[in-house]
Design a protein around this motif. Structure first.
Motif, PDB file in Angstrom:
ATOM      1  N   TYR A 122       0.837  -1.201   0.000  1.00  0.00           N
ATOM      2  CA  TYR A 122       0.000   0.000   0.000  1.00  0.00           C
ATOM      3  C   TYR A 122       0.874   1.253   0.000  1.00  0.00           C
ATOM      4  O   TYR A 122       0.619   2.215  -0.749  1.00  0.00           O
ATOM      5  N   ASP A 157       2.330   1.775  -3.399  1.00  0.00           N
ATOM      6  CA  ASP A 157       1.324   2.303  -4.338  1.00  0.00           C
ATOM      7  C   ASP A 157       1.108   3.796  -4.125  1.00  0.00           C
ATOM      8  O   ASP A 157       1.035   4.576  -5.089  1.00  0.00           O
ATOM      9  N   LYS A 204       2.007   6.866  -6.595  1.00  0.00           N
ATOM     10  CA  LYS A 204       0.986   7.852  -6.969  1.00  0.00           C
ATOM     11  C   LYS A 204       1.503   9.267  -6.728  1.00  0.00           C
ATOM     12  O   LYS A 204       1.264  10.174  -7.534  1.00  0.00           O
ATOM     13  N   ARG A 239       8.317  -1.350  -1.684  1.00  0.00           N
ATOM     14  CA  ARG A 239       8.130  -2.582  -2.455  1.00  0.00           C
ATOM     15  C   ARG A 239       9.192  -3.619  -2.075  1.00  0.00           C
ATOM     16  O   ARG A 239       8.890  -4.815  -1.963  1.00  0.00           O
ATOM     17  N   THR A 267      -1.727  -7.561  -2.937  1.00  0.00           N
ATOM     18  CA  THR A 267      -2.283  -6.212  -3.076  1.00  0.00           C
ATOM     19  C   THR A 267      -2.074  -5.448  -1.774  1.00  0.00           C
ATOM     20  O   THR A 267      -1.899  -6.031  -0.708  1.00  0.00           O
TER      21      THR A 267
END
Length: 474
Positions: A259, A262, A266, A293, A406
């Protein structure tokens, strides 16, 4: 794991020349006084050494918090038409997030409208909260390691405080993002990148990514390996290994890290899409995405090692280093680190890190190098076991990276900041006072040139991960 914002400075402003109020006659002059105090605080902060700046952040937060209620009350009076505009309001702030065309400081940019003032002043509050988080992280570096009889872990407490500061900054950026989409700007000229909706959205995403990584960090035992490497006198690693997270927690940490990756990605995309934005912030967002990551890969490796799949665990570590851009060769080699890590270690030896002030121990790469060092240590340990005992095959990194989970959020994404306003008693006092009743004494305070930079006592790179010679939590 928080970006080191440069705080903006501003030119003097007199609200009484642009606004008048019959219901609260002293409001414009009182707002002018509080702004002059904030301007003076920002100028003095800029002239301090890096060590003094960190100690001065609480005072800076106090000055901003005292000014904003007056500013937002004035804005509310304008909206309710209790304020009479006299002349068009203009203000000037230094655009610290915009692209620099020359190596000197970015220029101040003057624009019309009270909203420009509100956005810059409020963003400065968020920047200060982020810098306060860096202070807590720096203090966590030097906290002593907890003993078996110690009921509290000082490092964890400090990391929690840093996380709270980052979440406060995130709520402020979300407020500014919402405000910029619903309010018309008073100036027809293009706005600097610092006050654009895309930058606010990027900074909000970056703060959520940082807070999530901090929440993982306080329960992550493996970064302590890095701290032990920095302390040549420590022998703790011989008898006290890090407590390994259980399988369920490892998988949870991996999802939290994804998360964070991500959100940081962004943020990097948002900065890149903003015309006129600087490269420094974009680079930091990209580093944080890679670090998060790679951490997810490491927690996947810990889970595989706990299941007895040592070959898969090693593959995940190599995949993590590949994400960081630190792997030489492809899947066939052993995932050795490139020359970047060796150069970093050499630079640290030359700097004699035990003598560097704690402000210089905050890295500029969002923990990218530290994570690479942790991955390298684990791989070295597990390869030695696998090559002599298990002989498990190491899968390709491409097949493993496709299995990354995810992301999972940990904090509410709609938590927005509430602008402060003056209380009824404070408003009553302003309503009874005559305008300019001694409130303008500070309007010209310290009106000298503020382009004097702090002496280079130590390097203070933007953002990053704590680096320490301590044997504490890290």
């Amino acid at each position: 794991m928080s970006f080191a914002f440069t705080l903006p400075t501003t030119s003097p402003v007199n609200f009484t020349t642009s606004f008048a109020s019959s219901s609260a006659p002293s409001l414009p002059s009182a707002t002018t006084t509080r702004r002059a105090l904030l301007r003076d605080t920002l100028k003095r902060y800029k002239r301090l050494t890096p060590a003094e700046q960190y100690n001065n952040i609480p005072s800076l937060l106090s000055s901003i918090s005292e000014y904003l209620p007056y500013l937002y009350t004035l804005d509310a009076y304008i909206t309710s038409q209790d304020i009479t505009p006299l002349t068009e309001f203009e203000t000037e702030w230094r655009a610290v997030l915009s692209r620099r065309t020359v190596p000197t400081e970015p220029p101040r940019i003057r624009r019309k409208g009270l909203d420009y003032e509100i956005c810059f002043a409020t963003a400065t509050l968020a920047y200060a909260h982020t810098l306060r988080a860096r202070t807590f992280l720096a203090n966590a570096i030097q906290a002593p390691p907890p003993t078996d009889n110690d009921a509290t872990n000082t490092s964890v407490h400090l990391i929690n405080q840093a996380k709270d500061q980052i979440l406060t900054a995130a709520s402020i950026f979300l407020y500014l993002q919402n405000r910029s989409t619903t309010r018309e700007r008073g100036s027809s000229q293009p706005m600097p990148a610092d006050v654009t909706t895309s930058i606010y959205n990027a900074l909000w995403s970056l703060c959520l990514a940082s807070a999530t990584l901090l929440a993982v960090l306080k329960d992550d035992p493996y970064p302590s390996i890095v701290a032990l490497q920095h302390d040549k006198n420590s022998k703790e690693w011989m008898y006290k290994a890090p407590a390994v997270p259980t399988r369920v927690r490892s998988l949870l940490f991996a999802r939290l890290c994804m998360y964070s990756a991500d959100m940081a990605g962004k943020a990097a995309a948002g900065v890149a899409a903003t015309p006129g934005s600087g490269a420094e912030l974009k680079s930091y967002c990209e580093d944080m995405a890679k670090t998060a990551r790679a951490k997810a890969c490491r927690f996947q490796a810990i889970d595989a090692e706990g299941r007895g799949e040592l070959g898969e665990a090693i593959g995940w570590l190599v995949a993590g280093k590949e994400v960081l851009g630190m792997v030489v060769g492809g899947d066939g080699d052993k995932g050795k680190l490139g020359r970047g890590l060796d150069m970093l270690k050499k630079a640290r030896e030359e700097r004699k890190m035990e003598k560097v002030p704690m402000e210089a121990l905050l890295g500029s790469d969002a923990g990218r190098m530290e994570e690479a060092m942790v991955l390298n240590e684990l791989e070295r340990k597990w390869r030695r076991i696998n090559d002599s005992v298990n002989f498990h095959a190491v899968p390709s990194t491409s097949s493993l990276l496709a299995k990354l989970p995810t992301g999972r959020s940990m904090f509410p994404e709609n938590q927005t900041w509430t602008p402060p306003k003056l209380s009824s008693s404070e408003l009553s006092q302003l309503q009874m006072q005559a305008p300019n009743g001694g409130e303008l004494d500070w309007v010209g305070a310290d009106d000298s040139d503020d382009d004097i930079m702090a002496p280079p006592e130590s390097s203070m790179p933007p953002g990053g991960f704590p680096r320490s010679q301590s044997t504490g939590y890290y």
